[in-house]
Design a protein around this motif. Sequence first.
Motif, PDB file in Angstrom:
ATOM      1  N   VAL A   1       0.923  -1.263   0.022  1.00 40.13           N
ATOM      2  CA  VAL A   1       0.044   0.018  -0.129  1.00 40.13           C
ATOM      3  C   VAL A   1       0.894   1.324  -0.181  1.00 40.13           C
ATOM      4  N   ASP A   2       0.720   1.936  -1.153  1.00 44.60           N
ATOM      5  CA  ASP A   2       1.440   3.135  -1.078  1.00 44.60           C
ATOM      6  C   ASP A   2       0.469   4.323  -0.505  1.00 44.60           C
ATOM      7  N   THR A   3       1.069   4.921   0.493  1.00 46.03           N
ATOM      8  CA  THR A   3       0.194   5.799   1.257  1.00 46.03           C
ATOM      9  C   THR A   3       0.538   7.470   0.766  1.00 46.03           C
ATOM     10  N   MET A   4       1.079   7.570  -0.181  1.00 47.86           N
ATOM     11  CA  MET A   4       1.540   8.839  -0.691  1.00 47.86           C
ATOM     12  C   MET A   4       0.064   9.686  -1.511  1.00 47.86           C
ATOM     13  N   PRO A   5       0.019  10.858  -1.708  1.00 45.93           N
ATOM     14  CA  PRO A   5      -1.018  11.496  -2.374  1.00 45.93           C
ATOM     15  C   PRO A   5      -1.231  10.964  -3.878  1.00 45.93           C
ATOM     16  N   PRO A   6      -2.280  10.754  -4.150  1.00 45.36           N
ATOM     17  CA  PRO A   6      -2.632  10.252  -5.590  1.00 45.36           C
ATOM     18  C   PRO A   6      -1.572  10.661  -6.643  1.00 45.36           C
ATOM     19  N   ALA A   7      -1.206  11.808  -6.847  1.00 41.69           N
ATOM     20  CA  ALA A   7      -0.219  12.348  -7.974  1.00 41.69           C
ATOM     21  C   ALA A   7       1.087  11.875  -7.605  1.00 41.69           C
ATOM     22  N   TYR A   8       1.549  11.622  -6.647  1.00 41.81           N
ATOM     23  CA  TYR A   8       2.868  10.898  -6.384  1.00 41.81           C
ATOM     24  C   TYR A   8       2.689   9.456  -6.639  1.00 41.81           C
ATOM     25  N   TYR A   9       1.636   8.799  -6.384  1.00 47.38           N
ATOM     26  CA  TYR A   9       1.435   7.341  -6.887  1.00 47.38           C
ATOM     27  C   TYR A   9       1.443   7.262  -8.286  1.00 47.38           C
ATOM     28  N   ALA A  10       0.813   8.141  -8.899  1.00 47.13           N
ATOM     29  CA  ALA A  10       0.648   7.983 -10.322  1.00 47.13           C
ATOM     30  C   ALA A  10       2.282   8.037 -11.001  1.00 47.13           C
ATOM     31  N   ARG A  11       2.819   9.013 -10.365  1.00 51.18           N
ATOM     32  CA  ARG A  11       4.365   9.123 -11.020  1.00 51.18           C
ATOM     33  C   ARG A  11       5.121   8.228 -10.451  1.00 51.18           C
ATOM     34  N   GLU A  12       5.080   7.563  -9.495  1.00 50.44           N
ATOM     35  CA  GLU A  12       6.125   6.464  -9.172  1.00 50.44           C
ATOM     36  C   GLU A  12       5.719   5.557  -8.004  1.00 50.44           C
TER      37      GLU A  12
ATOM     38  N   TYR B   1       3.734   1.785   2.902  1.00 49.55           N
ATOM     39  CA  TYR B   1       4.879   2.608   2.747  1.00 49.55           C
ATOM     40  C   TYR B   1       4.741   4.153   2.496  1.00 49.55           C
ATOM     41  N   CYS B   2       5.732   4.967   2.667  1.00 50.75           N
ATOM     42  CA  CYS B   2       5.646   6.079   2.392  1.00 50.75           C
ATOM     43  C   CYS B   2       6.947   6.671   1.605  1.00 50.75           C
ATOM     44  N   ALA B   3       7.205   7.878   1.732  1.00 48.63           N
ATOM     45  CA  ALA B   3       8.334   8.396   0.863  1.00 48.63           C
ATOM     46  C   ALA B   3       9.699   8.229   1.657  1.00 48.63           C
ATOM     47  N   ASN B   4       9.737   8.344   2.878  1.00 44.75           N
ATOM     48  CA  ASN B   4      11.183   8.210   3.494  1.00 44.75           C
ATOM     49  C   ASN B   4      10.788   7.955   5.042  1.00 44.75           C
ATOM     50  N   THR B   5      11.899   7.691   5.822  1.00 48.10           N
ATOM     51  CA  THR B   5      11.583   7.597   7.136  1.00 48.10           C
ATOM     52  C   THR B   5      10.791   8.530   8.148  1.00 48.10           C
ATOM     53  N   PRO B   6      11.060   9.784   7.743  1.00 51.04           N
ATOM     54  CA  PRO B   6      10.341  10.833   8.626  1.00 51.04           C
ATOM     55  C   PRO B   6       8.895  10.941   8.024  1.00 51.04           C
ATOM     56  N   CYS B   7       8.504  10.498   6.920  1.00 50.01           N
ATOM     57  CA  CYS B   7       6.975  10.673   6.484  1.00 50.01           C
ATOM     58  C   CYS B   7       6.177   9.649   7.361  1.00 50.01           C
ATOM     59  N   ARG B   8       5.186  10.473   7.937  1.00 50.05           N
ATOM     60  CA  ARG B   8       4.076   9.763   8.770  1.00 50.05           C
ATOM     61  C   ARG B   8       2.792   9.080   7.934  1.00 50.05           C
ATOM     62  N   ASN B   9       2.775   9.253   6.505  1.00 50.57           N
ATOM     63  CA  ASN B   9       1.599   8.621   6.031  1.00 50.57           C
ATOM     64  C   ASN B   9       1.349   7.204   6.435  1.00 50.57           C
ATOM     65  N   SER B  10       2.493   6.555   6.201  1.00 47.42           N
ATOM     66  CA  SER B  10       2.498   5.024   6.452  1.00 47.42           C
ATOM     67  C   SER B  10       1.710   4.443   7.661  1.00 47.42           C
ATOM     68  N   GLU B  11       2.261   5.213   8.770  1.00 45.54           N
ATOM     69  CA  GLU B  11       2.103   4.878  10.253  1.00 45.54           C
ATOM     70  C   GLU B  11       0.571   5.182  10.485  1.00 45.54           C
ATOM     71  N   LEU B  12       0.118   6.376   9.804  1.00 45.62           N
ATOM     72  CA  LEU B  12      -1.443   6.540   9.739  1.00 45.62           C
ATOM     73  C   LEU B  12      -2.316   5.686   9.186  1.00 45.62           C
ATOM     74  N   VAL B  13      -1.959   5.450   8.025  1.00 47.12           N
ATOM     75  CA  VAL B  13      -2.689   4.338   7.179  1.00 47.12           C
ATOM     76  C   VAL B  13      -2.647   3.207   8.063  1.00 47.12           C
TER      77      VAL B  13
END
Length: 117
Positions: free
Chosen positions: A22-33, A71-83
């Motif tokens: 599960v990619d937890t980035m915003p949709p535009a980031y997911y679409a890009r990579e 997963y998210c972008a990197n270690t500091p990113c909180r998205n993956s922990e929240l989802v």
Amino acid sequence: MLPLVTRDELKAMLDAGEVVVVDTMPPAYYAREHLPGAVNIPGFPYEEAARLTDELAPAVLPHRAAPIVVYCANTPCRNSELVGARLVSLGYTDVRKYREGIEDWVAHGLPTRTAAD
């Protein structure tokens, strides 16, 4: 805190077809990579993470016992922990986190996909 998975463990699980990523980035980031086979449940904006997870998880993660890695972008990113935490609260039983995220994956020359793939 979610249990962690290493890059090598995740690669082996992906290669064996044994995980839903599960990619937890915003949709535009997911679409890009994104990682191969990943589905998208955005964890940003942070205040929308729970609602987005509640809305999207039933469709993209129909099996609550399936092995899942967020997963998210990197270690500091909180998205993956929240989802990931929200998935656990919804009854998903095998949720882990790739803490280093897509930046680490790409830095090690591993394959990614785009929305066009």
